[in-house]
Every structure is written in C-alpha cells, then in structure tokens.
Design a protein around this motif. Structure first.
Motif, PDB file in Angstrom:
ATOM      1  N   LYS A  30       0.825  -1.112   0.103  1.00 20.64           N
ATOM      2  CA  LYS A  30      -0.022   0.100   0.110  1.00 20.64           C
ATOM      3  C   LYS A  30       1.111   1.193  -0.146  1.00 20.64           C
ATOM      4  O   LYS A  30       1.433   1.687   1.317  1.00 20.64           O
ATOM      5  N   GLY A  31       1.106   1.739  -1.065  1.00 21.03           N
ATOM      6  CA  GLY A  31       2.108   2.918  -1.409  1.00 21.03           C
ATOM      7  C   GLY A  31       3.487   2.436  -1.153  1.00 21.03           C
ATOM      8  O   GLY A  31       3.945   1.353  -1.539  1.00 21.03           O
ATOM      9  N   PHE A  48      -0.216  -3.682  10.885  1.00 22.60           N
ATOM     10  CA  PHE A  48       1.315  -4.203  10.805  1.00 22.60           C
ATOM     11  C   PHE A  48       1.945  -3.632   9.506  1.00 22.60           C
ATOM     12  O   PHE A  48       1.617  -3.976   8.483  1.00 22.60           O
ATOM     13  N   SER A  49       2.982  -2.766   9.961  1.00 16.65           N
ATOM     14  CA  SER A  49       3.469  -2.037   8.392  1.00 16.65           C
ATOM     15  C   SER A  49       4.868  -2.511   8.556  1.00 16.65           C
ATOM     16  O   SER A  49       5.548  -2.244   9.465  1.00 16.65           O
ATOM     17  N   VAL A  50       5.446  -2.645   7.299  1.00 16.55           N
ATOM     18  CA  VAL A  50       6.802  -2.749   7.094  1.00 16.55           C
ATOM     19  C   VAL A  50       7.512  -2.038   5.967  1.00 16.55           C
ATOM     20  O   VAL A  50       6.833  -1.928   4.949  1.00 16.55           O
ATOM     21  N   SER A  51       8.317  -1.194   6.363  1.00 15.88           N
ATOM     22  CA  SER A  51       9.053  -0.345   5.327  1.00 15.88           C
ATOM     23  C   SER A  51      10.254  -0.937   4.620  1.00 15.88           C
ATOM     24  O   SER A  51      11.312  -1.080   5.582  1.00 15.88           O
TER      25      SER A  51
END
Length: 116
Positions: A30-31, A48-51
């Motif tokens: 997502k983006g 839960f975000s992973v960069s």
C-alpha cells in the motif's frame, strides 16, 4: 559474547526485512510500505507495517516495532544472541567466534569471581 559490529551490519544487510517478515506474515503493498495482520496480537484489519526503504516494522495496534533482529527476537521468543545466530543460519553466514572475545570473557569472569 558481543558480536563485531561489521558482522551485525552485514547480517542486517543480507536479511531483508520484507523477506524475513514475509515468511511469517502475508504482506500487501500500500504505497511505499507493506501491510499485514500483526503476528503479535489478534486483529481483523492490518495495522502491521513494514518499510522496505528503512528496513523496519511497526504495528500501530500494539506499538511494537524495530528492525529484523528485533522481529526475530519477538516472533521466535529468542534472546539477542540466539536471534543473531538464527538469522545468520538463515542467511548462510558463519557466526564469528573470536579468541580475543573468549579471553576477555574469561578475564571478566575471573574479576567478577574475585570481587565476590
């Protein structure tokens, strides 16, 4: 045993956080970031975000976050040295066992014994 900083830097460079986290969590882009359901608490919507750019993860629900070593520590319930060994095995790296570190450890233990 403290690990040499150069070894830890190479280990983190070889252990892409998207690959490591992706083996535990189904991620969708997502983006610029990837999102999924947090493995640390139950939830219905992915917070839960992973960069991939920063090589970090963060959960907006339970507020846990960090790098790849921290993720393995939390997910596998391992100490820092065990998580480093786990990732090194996964990356095909050999964990350095330096004689100087062993000698320093022996000296430190002897000093602790003497102080007791």
């Amino acid at each position: 045993m403290p690990f040499p900083q150069s070894f830890l830097d190479e280990l983190v460079a070889r252990s892409d956080i998207v690959d490591v986290v992706g083996s535990y969590v189904q991620l969708t882009r997502k983006g610029a970031n990837l999102f999924g359901l947090c493995p640390f608490h139950s939830e219905k919507t992915g917070s839960f975000s992973v960069s991939p750019d920063k090589q970090i993860y963060y959960c907006f629900g339970c507020k846990r976050g960090g790098g790849v070593i921290n993720f393995i520590m939390e997910e596998e319930n391992l100490s820092f040295p065990d998580a480093v060994r786990f990732l090194a095995k996964r990356a095909g790296m050999e964990v350095p066992e330096e004689d100087g570190d062993r000698e320093a450890g022996r000296r430190r233990q002897r000093l602790l014994d003497l102080n007791r």
